[in-house]
Design a protein around this motif. Structure first.
Motif, short mmCIF file in Angstrom:
data_model
loop_
_atom_site.label_atom_id
_atom_site.label_comp_id
_atom_site.label_asym_id
_atom_site.label_seq_id
_atom_site.Cartn_x
_atom_site.Cartn_y
_atom_site.Cartn_z
N VAL A 97 -1.30 -3.69 8.02
CA VAL A 97 -0.56 -4.00 6.79
C VAL A 97 0.71 -3.16 6.71
CG1 VAL A 97 -2.69 -4.58 5.55
CG2 VAL A 97 -1.75 -2.26 5.37
N ILE A 117 -2.42 4.90 -4.28
CA ILE A 117 -3.34 6.04 -4.36
C ILE A 117 -2.55 7.33 -4.46
CG2 ILE A 117 -5.21 7.36 -3.29
CD1 ILE A 117 -6.23 4.97 -2.02
N MET A 134 -3.72 8.60 5.02
CA MET A 134 -4.08 7.30 4.43
C MET A 134 -3.11 6.24 4.96
SD MET A 134 -4.82 8.46 0.52
CE MET A 134 -5.99 9.79 0.20
N GLY A 148 -4.17 5.31 8.39
CA GLY A 148 -5.32 4.39 8.40
C GLY A 148 -4.93 2.98 7.99
N ALA A 149 -4.14 2.87 6.93
CA ALA A 149 -3.75 1.53 6.46
C ALA A 149 -2.90 0.84 7.52
CB ALA A 149 -2.99 1.64 5.13
N PHE A 171 0.76 5.57 -0.60
CA PHE A 171 -0.04 6.79 -0.71
C PHE A 171 0.91 7.97 -0.87
CE2 PHE A 171 -1.73 3.72 2.36
CZ PHE A 171 -2.93 3.37 1.73
N GLU A 173 -2.40 -1.58 -3.51
CA GLU A 173 -3.09 -0.34 -3.85
C GLU A 173 -2.10 0.79 -3.94
OE1 GLU A 173 -6.27 0.76 -4.26
OE2 GLU A 173 -7.57 -0.85 -3.52
N TYR A 203 0.85 -1.20 0.00
CA TYR A 203 0.00 0.00 0.00
C TYR A 203 0.88 1.24 0.00
CZ TYR A 203 -3.31 -3.58 1.11
OH TYR A 203 -4.05 -4.72 1.05
#
Ligand code: TPP
Ligand code: SF4
Lengths: 356, 246
Positions: free
Chosen positions: A72, A52, A63, A66-67, A26, A50, A24
């Motif tokens: 993760v 973003i 973000m 949050g992840a 961001f 992902e 992930y």
């Protein structure tokens, strides 16, 4: 055995992140680090991850918050002005004890500044940056290989200590191309993420927060964070030494400038000057003990930085009265990278004074 | 005897810290009710914002992440992208969502993040002592608009539910109030519906709830409740502004 690749430092860091299991990312574009989001925007979707592109650096770091709270491996990257915007989130992550990796391929500042190689974000990176008196591990690679290796290491440190970790580079290590052997090491023994939010099911509620209002709760929390920083200081210092055993002058500098300094030190050795190089790889925790030892033997330290003097303060604190400390800095500006010859000249002058 | 009214399972059996007459408590109930209805409590991750609602985790029996002021939609984005199987909602005040957090809410909505946002509009910054908010009505006196909000200087109260309805990623946007039994029942229905949008994976859903802040309005609970109907609803019209069909 892994094959040898010829890649940019930024790409190496992105590859290290993927090898570490980060899925992930961001971020928000800024030079000179955009190769990182560009690489990950291509690779992560292939790995069911992902990517973003956030609306801002503030969006991106939150973000990540949050992840990371879900357990993760995730990361963000940026450069100085963007890192300023991320400081709010970094402080919240430090307060809530959330892991996460932040790569800062720094620019020259303050303000909009420029994109030249610069080390003017040392204070911001190692002294907290955001509010609240926290620390995060800061790693300073000086090669493409280290951009890869230290990114892997950063993910382990983040999980081990439940902390954001920063890789601090600049346009030299980010943009240069050299050989990389992408050999992922085995990960360290890591604790279970029993704190991560997951939807409680039939179990106990989990809350990830940095607000502690009960009597004495916040003080206890801060002492606990402090204790964690002490453990890091004991166990997580990394430094590199070159010809320091018999040195009468220790040259020190981190990241990109250490490469130029090492060439200058080798040139000085050819002239018969007993000069050595000490390079901190971790800037927090700062390798105080190892530096104090090397400096104590030599009696004199020369600090070289691409700024007007920041790490030199930690050097002085580390060596105390054991050695004399002098400083040579080149604050950023187009074409202001010092040449090995320029540094050799400074080394000669300092060496003469050491001999006096 | 048949029980007709009980505490939603997703709500803990504790007293709240909210002021007498504050609507946050009612809204918490409605959110918990929707969680129960859709059976998502066990897989819900709530995102708490900064303001009087920050203690969310003290009342909802769910996992919670706390976000910095205004950033809840970005935090929720990270949570949902990492764990798409979870039910994710934010609960934000008007200072949080319509001032410091406008970038985060607009872009999370525009990306069509599959989350639900409960937006509590009480026309003021409650927790910090009743300062002017982006939603403060023209002429309304607050601690930082002592002469009343002046449209020429301070701008007009932002209509978030309508604004959200303009964005491509938004599947559902509505405004409700909780000042009367009729409105509470409507609000209950709308919040349930908004949650349903996420349960079905239809994208971003947004519910603005008009709410009283008796303490900072300097009114008793009854007067504050009446103000919602008399002054707020005429400007912030109730209704569903966007409802994307499946
Ligand atoms: C960056 C930042 N700025 C300001 C604050 C102070 N602050 C705490 S709560 C709040 C206002 C909250 O108002 P609102 O979102 O309307 O929620 P309410 O309290 O009315 O429920 C502010 C400004 C903060 N915590 N962080
Ligand atoms: S200050 Fe206002 S919003 Fe906050 S709890 Fe009291 S009444 Fe409710």
């Amino acid at each position: 055995m892994s094959k040898r690749l010829f890649v940019k430092g930024n790409e190496a860091a992105a590859m290290g992140a993927v090898a570490a299991g980060c899925r992930y990312y961001f971020g928000y574009p800024i030079t000179p680090q955009s190769d990182i989001p560009e690489y990950l925007s291509r690779e992560l979707p292939k790995l069911n991850g992902e990517f973003i592109q956030a609306e801002s650096e503030i969006g991106a770091i939150n973000m990540l918050l949050g992840a990371s709270a879900t357990g993760v491996r995730a990361m963000t990257s940026s450069s100085s002005p963007g890192i300023s915007l991320k400081q709010e989130g970094i402080s919240y992550m430090a307060g809530a004890e959330l892991p996460g990796v932040i790569i800062n391929i720094s620019r020259s500042g303050p303000g909009l500044g420029g994109i030249d190689a610069s080390q003017s974000d040392y204070f911001q990176s190692v002294k907290g940056g955001g509010h609240g008196g926290y620390h995060i591990p800061v790693l300073a690679p000086n090669s493409v290989q280290e951009m890869y290796d230290l990114t892997l290491h950063a993910f382990d440190l983040a999980d081990l200590y439940r902390t954001p970790v920063m890789i601090l580079g600049d346009s030299v290590v980010g943009q240069m191309k050299e050989a990389l052997v992408p050999n992922p090491r085995p990960v360290r023994e890591l604790p279970e993420k029993g704190w991560a939010v997951r939807g409680k099911g039939s179990e106990e509620q989990r809350v990830v927060k940095s607000l502690f209002l009960g009597d004495g709760e916040l003080e206890a929390h801060n002492w606990r964070l402090h204790a964690k920083y002490q453990v890091m200081k004991e166990k997580e210092c990394i430094s590199e030494e070159f010809e320091t055993a018999d040195a009468k002058l220790i040259v020190t500098g981190f990241g990109s400038v250490s490469r130029i300094a090492q060439t200058a030190v080798a040139m000085a050795r050819e002239e018969g000057l007993k000069v050595g190089l000490f390079r901190p790889v971790t800037l927090f925790p700062f390798p105080e003990k190892a530096l104090a030892e090397a400096a104590g033997r030599a009696g004199r330290v020369l600090v070289i930085e691409l700024n007007t003097g920041q790490m030199v303060e930690d050097v002085r604190l580390s060596v105390g009265a054991a050695a004399q400390v002098s400083f040579y800095g080149r604050p950023p500006g187009a074409g202001s990278l010092p040449s090995p010859e320029e540094l050799l000249d400074v080394i000669r002058k300092n060496y003469d004074q050491a001999a006096k | 005897m048949q029980q007709v009214f009980k505490r939603p399972q997703s709500l803990k059996d504790v007293q709240t810290h909210f002021c007498p007459g504050c609507h946050h408590g009612t809204i918490h109930r409605l959110v918990a009710d929707a969680m129960d209805l859709h059976g998502v409590q066990e897989r819900t991750i709530g995102v708490a914002s900064v303001g009087c609602s920050v203690f969310l985790y003290g009342y909802f029996d769910i996992d919670v992440v706390e976000a910095p002021h205004g950033r809840a939609p970005a935090v929720a984005t990270g949570v949902k992208r990492a764990k798409p199987g979870n039910f994710v909602f934010t609960y934000q005040g008007d200072g949080d969502l319509a001032a410091i957090g406008t970038a985060e809410i607009i872009h999370a909505a525009n990306r069509g993040e599959d989350i639900t946002v409960i937006f509590v509009n009480n026309t003021t910054y409650g927790m910090t002592g009743g300062q002017m908010a982006p939603t403060t009505l023209v002429g309304q006196k607050t601690s930082t608009s002592p002469y009343g909000r002046d449209k020429s200087k301070d701008g007009s109260p932002i209509k978030m539910a309508e604004l959200m309805a303009q964005l491509g990623g938004v599947a559902y946007s509505a405004r409700v109030a909780v000042d009367s039994p009729k409105h509470v029942l409507e609000a209950k229905k709308v919040i349930r519906e908004a949650f349903g949008y996420q349960v079905q994976g239809k994208g971003f859903s947004f519910v603005e709830v008009l709410s009283a802040c008796p303490t900072n309005w300097g009114m008793n609970p009854l007067k504050a409740n009446a103000r919602v109907g008399e002054e707020m609803i005429p400007y912030f019209q109730l209704g569903v502004f966007k409802k994307e069909e499946a």
